[in-house]
Write a protein that holds these residues in place. Structure first.
Motif, PDB file in Angstrom:
ATOM      1  N   SER A   1     -49.045 -33.059  45.569  1.00 41.35           N
ATOM      2  CA  SER A   1     -48.462 -33.930  44.550  1.00 41.35           C
ATOM      3  C   SER A   1     -46.957 -33.986  44.740  1.00 41.35           C
ATOM      4  O   SER A   1     -46.352 -33.121  45.377  1.00 41.35           O
ATOM      5  CB  SER A   1     -48.788 -33.410  43.145  1.00 41.35           C
ATOM      6  OG  SER A   1     -48.008 -32.249  42.872  1.00 41.35           O
ATOM      7  N   LYS A   2     -46.360 -34.999  44.162  1.00 37.11           N
ATOM      8  CA  LYS A   2     -44.909 -35.131  44.224  1.00 37.11           C
ATOM      9  C   LYS A   2     -44.237 -33.925  43.569  1.00 37.11           C
ATOM     10  O   LYS A   2     -43.202 -33.453  44.047  1.00 37.11           O
ATOM     11  CB  LYS A   2     -44.474 -36.437  43.549  1.00 37.11           C
ATOM     12  CG  LYS A   2     -43.019 -36.764  43.741  1.00 37.11           C
ATOM     13  CD  LYS A   2     -42.706 -38.144  43.179  1.00 37.11           C
ATOM     14  CE  LYS A   2     -41.272 -38.538  43.428  1.00 37.11           C
ATOM     15  NZ  LYS A   2     -40.967 -39.875  42.888  1.00 37.11           N
ATOM     16  N   ASP A   3     -44.827 -33.410  42.502  1.00 34.98           N
ATOM     17  CA  ASP A   3     -44.268 -32.222  41.851  1.00 34.98           C
ATOM     18  C   ASP A   3     -44.265 -31.019  42.793  1.00 34.98           C
ATOM     19  O   ASP A   3     -43.318 -30.229  42.784  1.00 34.98           O
ATOM     20  CB  ASP A   3     -45.032 -31.896  40.565  1.00 34.98           C
ATOM     21  CG  ASP A   3     -44.787 -32.914  39.465  1.00 34.98           C
ATOM     22  OD1 ASP A   3     -43.818 -33.704  39.565  1.00 34.98           O
ATOM     23  OD2 ASP A   3     -45.568 -32.915  38.499  1.00 34.98           O
ATOM     24  N   ASP A   4     -45.315 -30.874  43.613  1.00 39.26           N
ATOM     25  CA  ASP A   4     -45.347 -29.792  44.604  1.00 39.26           C
ATOM     26  C   ASP A   4     -44.192 -29.943  45.591  1.00 39.26           C
ATOM     27  O   ASP A   4     -43.500 -28.972  45.915  1.00 39.26           O
ATOM     28  CB  ASP A   4     -46.666 -29.793  45.391  1.00 39.26           C
ATOM     29  CG  ASP A   4     -47.878 -29.487  44.531  1.00 39.26           C
ATOM     30  OD1 ASP A   4     -47.762 -28.660  43.600  1.00 39.26           O
ATOM     31  OD2 ASP A   4     -48.939 -30.091  44.785  1.00 39.26           O
ATOM     32  N   LEU A   5     -43.966 -31.167  46.042  1.00 41.20           N
ATOM     33  CA  LEU A   5     -42.890 -31.450  46.987  1.00 41.20           C
ATOM     34  C   LEU A   5     -41.522 -31.181  46.359  1.00 41.20           C
ATOM     35  O   LEU A   5     -40.660 -30.542  46.968  1.00 41.20           O
ATOM     36  CB  LEU A   5     -42.981 -32.909  47.463  1.00 41.20           C
ATOM     37  CG  LEU A   5     -41.838 -33.416  48.331  1.00 41.20           C
ATOM     38  CD1 LEU A   5     -41.699 -32.600  49.606  1.00 41.20           C
ATOM     39  CD2 LEU A   5     -42.057 -34.892  48.654  1.00 41.20           C
ATOM     40  N   VAL A   6     -41.327 -31.641  45.141  1.00 41.74           N
ATOM     41  CA  VAL A   6     -40.028 -31.477  44.488  1.00 41.74           C
ATOM     42  C   VAL A   6     -39.746 -29.998  44.211  1.00 41.74           C
ATOM     43  O   VAL A   6     -38.622 -29.531  44.415  1.00 41.74           O
ATOM     44  CB  VAL A   6     -39.937 -32.337  43.210  1.00 41.74           C
ATOM     45  CG1 VAL A   6     -38.679 -32.027  42.419  1.00 41.74           C
ATOM     46  CG2 VAL A   6     -39.973 -33.820  43.586  1.00 41.74           C
ATOM     47  N   LEU A   7     -40.740 -29.248  43.788  1.00 45.13           N
ATOM     48  CA  LEU A   7     -40.540 -27.818  43.565  1.00 45.13           C
ATOM     49  C   LEU A   7     -40.153 -27.128  44.871  1.00 45.13           C
ATOM     50  O   LEU A   7     -39.230 -26.312  44.902  1.00 45.13           O
ATOM     51  CB  LEU A   7     -41.794 -27.166  42.967  1.00 45.13           C
ATOM     52  CG  LEU A   7     -41.658 -25.669  42.667  1.00 45.13           C
ATOM     53  CD1 LEU A   7     -40.529 -25.390  41.669  1.00 45.13           C
ATOM     54  CD2 LEU A   7     -42.983 -25.125  42.154  1.00 45.13           C
ATOM     55  N   GLU A   8     -40.828 -27.467  45.937  1.00 44.77           N
ATOM     56  CA  GLU A   8     -40.496 -26.900  47.251  1.00 44.77           C
ATOM     57  C   GLU A   8     -39.080 -27.308  47.662  1.00 44.77           C
ATOM     58  O   GLU A   8     -38.326 -26.513  48.219  1.00 44.77           O
ATOM     59  CB  GLU A   8     -41.510 -27.370  48.291  1.00 44.77           C
ATOM     60  CG  GLU A   8     -41.277 -26.790  49.654  1.00 44.77           C
ATOM     61  CD  GLU A   8     -42.040 -25.520  49.912  1.00 44.77           C
ATOM     62  OE1 GLU A   8     -41.667 -24.825  50.870  1.00 44.77           O
ATOM     63  OE2 GLU A   8     -42.990 -25.214  49.181  1.00 44.77           O
ATOM     64  N   ALA A   9     -38.698 -28.547  47.371  1.00 48.77           N
ATOM     65  CA  ALA A   9     -37.347 -29.023  47.686  1.00 48.77           C
ATOM     66  C   ALA A   9     -36.303 -28.239  46.898  1.00 48.77           C
ATOM     67  O   ALA A   9     -35.270 -27.828  47.445  1.00 48.77           O
ATOM     68  CB  ALA A   9     -37.227 -30.520  47.393  1.00 48.77           C
ATOM     69  N   VAL A  10     -36.553 -28.015  45.618  1.00 51.83           N
ATOM     70  CA  VAL A  10     -35.625 -27.239  44.782  1.00 51.83           C
ATOM     71  C   VAL A  10     -35.490 -25.825  45.343  1.00 51.83           C
ATOM     72  O   VAL A  10     -34.377 -25.295  45.473  1.00 51.83           O
ATOM     73  CB  VAL A  10     -36.080 -27.193  43.306  1.00 51.83           C
ATOM     74  CG1 VAL A  10     -35.256 -26.187  42.505  1.00 51.83           C
ATOM     75  CG2 VAL A  10     -35.993 -28.570  42.674  1.00 51.83           C
TER      76      VAL A  10
END
Length: 188
Positions: free
Chosen positions: A49-58
């Motif tokens: 999910s996009k949330d998984d990607l954004v958390l990893e990015a953070v």
């Protein structure tokens, strides 16, 4: 010769850049697909999910920035440490069109899940804690001026740094960033 980056690393790198440029809602897996040259299904393989990607990015961004902070020589004078910190923010600006990833996400915080909110808050707190130590050191050395407790001044200073990258982006100048550092430096 540079090491080859994996598709996953490329996706993450491009996501970080897009978030810094456009925020959470300003990019899609389709954007990443065209930048990396893979199908969106491949992106979903790595980041369901996009949330998984954004958390990893953070997390990746936080590790990089906080690693750079901890890489600042602890034996330096506080005003020198603060100058190095300001340069980190300057690098974040890049060509003047990016802002801090966590600062950008803070603007979208109401639309983000709690785990991302907590990761962004942890990034802010880590920066504020580091700045509080530097400000306390600067007061002791007589190199930095602080009104009130270093912890409160650090929160205000960090907010000023975050705001300065917005204003620097708006006015296409890093002078706004330099102005923030100057507010706590004692003239010699």
């Amino acid at each position: 010769m540079e090491p080859t980056t994996t598709v996953r690393e490329q996706i993450l790198d491009h996501a970080i850049t897009l978030i810094m440029l456009r925020g959470y809602n300003g990019f899609s897996y389709r954007d990443l697909s065209s930048l990396v040259g893979v199908k969106t299904s491949s992106i979903h393989y790595y980041f369901p999910s996009k949330d998984d990607l954004v958390l990893e990015a953070v997390n990746a961004y936080s590790n990089e920035v906080l690693g750079a902070l901890h890489g600042i020589n602890a034996s330096l004078a506080a005003d020198t440490k603060l100058s190095k910190y300001a340069k980190l923010f300057g690098r974040t600006l890049g060509d003047g069109n990016q802002i801090c990833l966590c600062g950008m996400l803070a603007a979208d915080i109401e639309s983000l899940p709690d785990n991302i909110r907590q990761a962004v808050q942890a990034f802010f707190k880590a920066n504020e804690n580091w700045l509080a130590k530097v400000l306390a050191q600067g007061v002791q050395e007589g190199t930095l001026a602080v009104n009130g407790k270093p912890e409160n001044a650090a929160r205000a200073l960090y907010a000023a740094f975050q705001g300065s990258v917005l204003a620097s982006r708006l006015f296409h100048t890093k002078a706004r960033l330099e102005d923030v550092e100057a507010t706590v430096r004692i003239a010699r």
